[in-house]
Structures are given as structure tokens and as C-alpha cells.
Design a protein around this motif. Structure first.
Motif, short mmCIF file in Angstrom:
data_model
loop_
_atom_site.label_atom_id
_atom_site.label_comp_id
_atom_site.label_asym_id
_atom_site.label_seq_id
_atom_site.Cartn_x
_atom_site.Cartn_y
_atom_site.Cartn_z
N TYR A 127 24.05 23.77 55.93
CA TYR A 127 25.19 24.72 56.36
C TYR A 127 24.79 26.02 57.03
CZ TYR A 127 28.25 21.41 53.82
OH TYR A 127 29.11 20.44 53.41
N TYR A 128 25.38 26.18 58.38
CA TYR A 128 24.99 27.46 58.75
C TYR A 128 26.05 28.47 58.78
CZ TYR A 128 20.97 24.71 60.79
OH TYR A 128 19.94 24.07 60.91
N TRP A 133 31.49 29.06 59.83
CA TRP A 133 30.29 28.36 59.20
C TRP A 133 30.33 26.69 60.17
CZ3 TRP A 133 27.48 29.61 54.98
CH2 TRP A 133 28.01 30.77 54.32
N VAL A 134 29.21 26.34 60.23
CA VAL A 134 29.00 25.08 60.79
C VAL A 134 27.96 24.38 60.04
CG1 VAL A 134 27.76 24.30 62.98
CG2 VAL A 134 29.15 26.37 63.08
N ARG A 135 28.02 23.09 60.06
CA ARG A 135 27.12 22.01 59.39
C ARG A 135 26.54 21.10 60.16
NH1 ARG A 135 31.14 18.57 55.04
NH2 ARG A 135 32.26 17.32 56.77
N GLN A 136 25.48 20.61 59.64
CA GLN A 136 24.63 19.61 60.16
C GLN A 136 24.31 18.78 59.15
OE1 GLN A 136 21.09 20.93 62.36
NE2 GLN A 136 21.47 19.61 63.95
N PRO A 137 24.78 17.39 59.10
CA PRO A 137 24.17 16.42 58.21
C PRO A 137 22.66 15.89 58.69
CG PRO A 137 26.38 15.93 59.16
CD PRO A 137 26.02 16.87 59.91
N PRO A 138 22.06 15.46 57.67
CA PRO A 138 20.64 15.09 58.27
C PRO A 138 20.44 14.28 59.26
CG PRO A 138 20.87 15.08 55.87
CD PRO A 138 22.32 15.17 56.44
N GLY A 139 19.59 14.83 60.40
CA GLY A 139 19.45 13.87 61.68
C GLY A 139 20.52 13.91 62.65
N LYS A 140 21.47 14.59 62.21
CA LYS A 140 22.87 14.38 63.12
C LYS A 140 22.94 15.65 63.80
CE LYS A 140 24.75 10.59 60.35
NZ LYS A 140 26.17 10.09 59.78
N GLY A 141 24.28 15.70 64.43
CA GLY A 141 24.74 16.81 65.30
C GLY A 141 25.48 18.10 64.44
N LEU A 142 26.06 18.85 65.21
CA LEU A 142 26.71 20.22 64.63
C LEU A 142 28.12 19.84 64.29
CD1 LEU A 142 24.83 22.82 66.66
CD2 LEU A 142 24.33 22.29 64.35
N GLU A 143 28.88 20.16 63.20
CA GLU A 143 30.36 20.26 63.18
C GLU A 143 30.70 21.51 62.81
OE1 GLU A 143 33.42 17.63 60.54
OE2 GLU A 143 31.38 17.90 59.71
N TRP A 144 31.64 22.16 63.49
CA TRP A 144 32.27 23.40 63.01
C TRP A 144 33.24 23.28 61.82
CZ3 TRP A 144 37.61 25.10 63.65
CH2 TRP A 144 37.67 26.49 63.51
N ILE A 145 33.09 24.00 60.81
CA ILE A 145 34.04 23.79 59.55
C ILE A 145 35.03 24.99 59.70
CG2 ILE A 145 34.01 24.47 57.33
CD1 ILE A 145 30.90 23.67 57.30
N GLY A 146 34.98 26.26 60.13
CA GLY A 146 35.93 27.09 59.94
C GLY A 146 35.64 28.73 60.38
N GLU A 147 36.32 29.38 60.72
CA GLU A 147 36.04 30.79 60.96
C GLU A 147 37.06 31.85 60.05
OE1 GLU A 147 36.95 31.30 65.14
OE2 GLU A 147 38.97 32.37 64.70
N ILE A 148 36.41 33.07 59.99
CA ILE A 148 37.19 34.23 59.61
C ILE A 148 36.90 35.64 60.49
CG2 ILE A 148 35.24 34.79 57.95
CD1 ILE A 148 37.40 35.74 56.00
#
Lengths: 116, 113
Positions: free
Chosen positions: A93-94, A36-51
Motif C-alpha cells: 500500500y502506497y 492511497w494506491v495498492r499493488q498486489p505482489p507481482g501485479k499492477g497498481l490500483e487506486w484506492i481513494g483520495e482525500i
């Protein structure tokens, strides 16, 4: 061609738990890592975690205390839960499939807004 | 945490002209296994990211050969030989070497002059 279909609640109040699911369509959950990766509006990418399909998980240290990622091989799905959300968790959230140490297939994204 | 710094943050380019984006990491991205997990992703407006290049220079399936990656250690470059209209978007470098934390650059916006 493998597709990732994702869904979940798009509007949350502060302190609630974010819950999203990603379905692996025309492919198999088994044999891969998923993130899962997330991206706040107008901002860059942040990795959340993996399975891993076998159940092993790893999380971003900054979110680890609030994140749970789980998988269901029988349903070809994996899910994200993020507890005690605040406005800072507002983001698209991607879900994504791993290719080695990167991501080759992405879901279309789910916009999650945290607002009272 | 590994910090990924991209330059420029915005790149106006004329159609048909080349473009170049640099990415610098705060630590070497050479993994103990000898591989370097530096990747490039493209995000077109309103779309999810798309993998372009992995492990410095490996073009992903379906990516046009006008895209190329190079570099080593802490300095990396994405080049587009001749920019086309469909290349408009934001480009991110991303490291996968220093796990468990994949980190991304802040993004470079490519636009047409």
C-alpha cells in the motif's frame, strides 16, 4: 524535499480492519489532494481513494463500501482504513501526493499480508 | 471503467538503443476542460512508482530529456531515446481524466538484452 512516511500493521487476519497512516514530512498536508494506491505482489497498481486537505474524499467504486480515508491537518497526516479484509487485499500500500490528476510524491510502501 | 492497454508487456532493449511503449485507452482521455490527463510512471525494482510524464508530454521535474511522451485521444506513446541501465523497471500509463477512478495500464517491463 517533501517525503511521505507511512506505517501500519503488516499482518492481518481475514475480516480484520487494515489501518495505515501517512505522515507528510518536510511539507504540508494543507493545499493538496492525497491518495492511497495498492499493488498486489507481482501485479499492477490500483487506486484506492483520495482525500483533500479540507476533508473531502472520493473512493474507488469497487472498494467504496469498505474504505475510509481521513486526514489530520494538525498532525500533517492522513490515514487509510479498509474493513473486512481478505487475502485479495494482500498488497503493498502506497500513499501519494497529487499533482493535478496524477501523483508526484510517493511513500515507500507498506506490505500488508492477510492470512489466517 | 476505463481500460488502459499497454504494448508490449515486455521490452528487451540494448543499451544506447531507443525504446517505445504504447498505451491505448478504451475511451478518449480528453477532459471536458480540454486537457488530457495521461501520465507515465516508472517503477524500478523494489521502489515505489515515480512520475515521469504528465498530461501526455510534460516531463516532471528531474526527469531526463531522453524520456518523451506523445499521443492524443486514445493512443499514447512513451519513448526513451537512448536506454540506460538505470531505466530498467516497469512502466505504467495512467489516466486521470475519468474521475473518480484513476486507472493504470498493466505495466511494461523494460529490461536490458
Amino acid at each position: 524535499q517533501v517525503q511521505l512516511q507511512q506505517w501500519g500493521a503488516g499482518l492481518l487476519k481475514p475480516s480484520e480492519t487494515l489501518s495505515l497512516t501517512c505522515n507528510v514530512f518536510r511539507g504540508s498536508f494543507s493545499g493538496y489532494y492525497w491518495s492511497w494506491v495498492r499493488q498486489p505482489p507481482g501485479k499492477g497498481l490500483e487506486w484506492i481513494g483520495e482525500i483533500h486537505y479540507s476533508g473531502g474524499t472520493k473512493y474507488s467504486p469497487s472498494l467504496e463500501s469498505r474504505v475510509t480515508i481521513s486526514g489530520d491537518t494538525s498532525k500533517n497526516q492522513f490515514s487509510l482504513k479498509l474493513s473486512s479484509v481478505t487475502a485479495a487485499d494482500t498488497a503493498v500500500y502506497y500513499c501519494a501526493r497529487h499533482l493535478g490528476r496524477t501523483f508526484d510524491i510517493w511513500g515507500l510502501g507498506t506490505m500488508v499480508t492477510v492470512s489466517s | 471503467d476505463i481500460v488502459m492497454t499497454q504494448t508490449p508487456l515486455s521490452s528487451p532493449v540494448t543499451l544506447g538503443q531507443p525504446a517505445s511503449i504504447s498505451c491505448r485507452s478504451s475511451q478518449s482521455l480528453v477532459h471536458s476542460n480540454g486537457n488530457t490527463y495521461l501520465n507515465w510512471l516508472q517503477q524500478r525494482p523494489g521502489q515505489p512508482p515515480r512520475l515521469l510524464i504528465y498530461e501526455i508530454s510534460q516531463r516532471f521535474s528531474g526527469v531526463p530529456d531522453r524520456f518523451s511522451g506523445s499521443g492524443a485521444g486514445t493512443n499514447f506513446t512513451l519513448k526513451i531515446s537512448r536506454v540506460e541501465a538505470e531505466d530498467v523497471g516497469v512502466y505504467y500509463c495512467m489516466q486521470g481524466t475519468h474521475f473518480p477512478l484513476y486507472t493504470f495500464g498493466q505495466g511494461t517491463k523494460l529490461e536490458i538484452k
